[in-house]
Structures are given as C-alpha cells and as structure tokens.
Design a protein around this motif. Structure first.
Motif, PDB file in Angstrom:
ATOM      1  N   HIS A  97      56.322  19.723  78.783  1.00 24.72           N
ATOM      2  CA  HIS A  97      56.837  18.387  79.332  1.00 24.72           C
ATOM      3  C   HIS A  97      57.987  19.331  80.613  1.00 24.72           C
ATOM      4  O   HIS A  97      58.218  20.499  80.894  1.00 24.72           O
ATOM      5  N   GLU A 169      53.244  14.477  86.233  1.00 23.06           N
ATOM      6  CA  GLU A 169      54.025  13.877  86.464  1.00 23.06           C
ATOM      7  C   GLU A 169      55.224  14.506  87.126  1.00 23.06           C
ATOM      8  O   GLU A 169      55.911  15.803  86.832  1.00 23.06           O
ATOM      9  N   GLY A 175      62.735  10.175  85.130  1.00 23.63           N
ATOM     10  CA  GLY A 175      64.170   9.051  85.135  1.00 23.63           C
ATOM     11  C   GLY A 175      64.624   8.621  86.598  1.00 23.63           C
ATOM     12  O   GLY A 175      65.748   9.022  86.361  1.00 23.63           O
TER      13      GLY A 175
END
Ligand code: PGA
Length: 254
Positions: A97, A169, A175
């Motif tokens: 991530h 991503e 976010g």
C-alpha cells in the motif's frame, strides 16, 4: 472475459476489536446474501479475530490483513507472519500500500518478496501500485506504474496469478476526496493489464482482477466499476461505515 468483481475494505489503523464486534454484524446484515461480487474486509491485526468470530463460518465475506512480514518466524519484534494470518482464517493480504511504501520505505523488491511468501501460504495478495501527484504532473505516471507492477509482481508462476489481485491507487486520490475520473482510472488499468500481459502472458492478464482505490464512495462506485478494465474497488474511509461500504458493493454491481 468475465471477471468476478472484488470489493475490499481497507480499514487501515481504525477500529478496535470492540468496535469491530459492532461494525461487522452491521455490514453482514446490510449486505445479506450476496454473491455478485467477492467481498473482503481488512481490519487491523488486533481486530482480525473479532472480525472472524463476527463473520462466522462459511461467511460470504472474506477476511484479509493489511501487511505481513516476509520471514516465516523468529526475532522480528512487532511483526506478523503469513502463518499467523492463516491461523486467523485470513484469505487475503494487502501488500505494498502507498502508505507502507511512503512511511515504511517498502520497495517493489520487498513487496515482491512478501507477495511470494503470501502465495506460498495460500494467502491471496492484493498488490497496490500507483503514482504520486508529483509523478503524474511530471508526466511519469506510466513509467512509475509499469515499474511498480513489474517489480512487485516479478516471477509469479502462472497458477499463482489466479490468486493475485492488483489495486491501482493513485496516491493523490487516497483520502483526499479527489477521485480519478473513470477515464483516467480506465487508462491506467488498461496499462497495468497490458504490462502484465507483456511479462506474464495474455491469458494471465485477461483473468487478472484490477481494483481501483482512492476516494471510492457510493456515488462514484458504479461509474468507475463500469469501466472495462476496473474489476473492483479497494475502499478506505468509506469502508468504515457499514451503510456506505454496502452501498458501494451494491452500486459496483448495479
Ligand atoms: P480512501 O483509501 O478510500 O480512503 O481514499 C483507499 C486506500 O488507501 O486503500
């Protein structure tokens, strides 16, 4: 090629075990019996057991972790092995991530090593790739995403690929409330599929599921997931609320 959609909730460092005992039954109740997509929740390590107990045996919702350590065991204070995750009935693990690449200096080589360890342990890696805003603005998006895909997914056996999910991503969309447009996301998903086709073959690439992640919400899920190369979503913030997570799952399959 029909690829079953896969929607995963990445809880990040949110929810205690106590809170998990409330959230998981709520997700289960709202989702009901559902087989149109594969659904995964990835709570923090400390809430995995509570999540597993709340899901119960033979649940339609699978459990995933957010990281593992590449060693089988030993003197690695604070780390968690693949076997420990398997023992808690995890079936997936998020790897590479962008927050781990950024804050824990994870490289493509390390992500690749972890992915191989996961596959050996019958854990299905969700391997994350994606460019930063600076990289996109400098015109380096394709180069970065190609390098991360090749590096993180190097050397998998053909059979292993059945158990691999890639998540695109874009770091600038995580976010931030800024979602990639469906066209922007589709462009990169097609690039990732072509990259995998280049080194692992077309059969593997055609079957590979590629999730989009970055500010996925109930109102943008359908349009994103309708793109031909977008096969699912990795959902952060919106997966912490049962109503919005389940709305995303249902809209993604609408
Ligand atoms: P977000 O996070 O949905 O909160 O943008 C996605 C992710 O980082 O997996």
């Amino acid at each position: 090629m029909l690829r079953k959609k896969i929607i995963a909730g990445n809880w990040k460092m949110n929810k205690t075990a106590t809170e998990t005992k409330v959230l998981v039954p709520e997700i289960k109740d709202r989702l009901g019996k559902f087989d149109q997509a594969e659904v995964v929740i990835c709570p923090p390590f400390t809430a995995l057991q509570a999540a597993q107990e709340a899901l119960g045996a033979h649940s339609d919702i699978a459990l995933g972790a957010q990281n593992l350590h590449q060693a089988a065991g030993g003197a690695y204070t604070g780390e968690i092995s693949a076997a420990m995750l398997r023992d808690l009935f995890c079936r997936f693990v998020i790897l590479g991530h962008s927050e781990r690449r950024q804050y824990c200096a994870e490289t493509d080589a390390l992500v690749n090593e972890k992915a191989r360890v996961a596959l050996k342990a019958s854990l299905r890696p969700i391997i994350c790739v994606g460019e930063t805003l600076a990289e996109r603005e400098a015109g380096h998006m394709a180069q970065v995403v190609t390098r991360q895909t090749q590096g993180s997914c190097a050397g998998f056996a053909e059979d292993d690929w059945n158990n691999v999910v890639i998540a695109y991503e874009p770091v600038w969309a995580i976010g931030t409330g800024k979602t990639a447009t469906p066209a922007q996301a589709q462009e990169v998903h097609a690039l990732i599929r072509a990259t995998v086709s280049g080194f692992a073959g077309k059969t593997v690439a055609d079957k590979l599921r590629i999730q989009y992640g970055g500010s996925v919400k109930p109102d943008n899920a359908q349009e994103l997931l309708n793109q031909p190369d977008i096969d699912g979503a990795l959902v952060g913030g919106a997966s912490l609320d049962a109503a919005s997570f389940v709305a995303i799952i249902k809209n993604a399959c609408a």
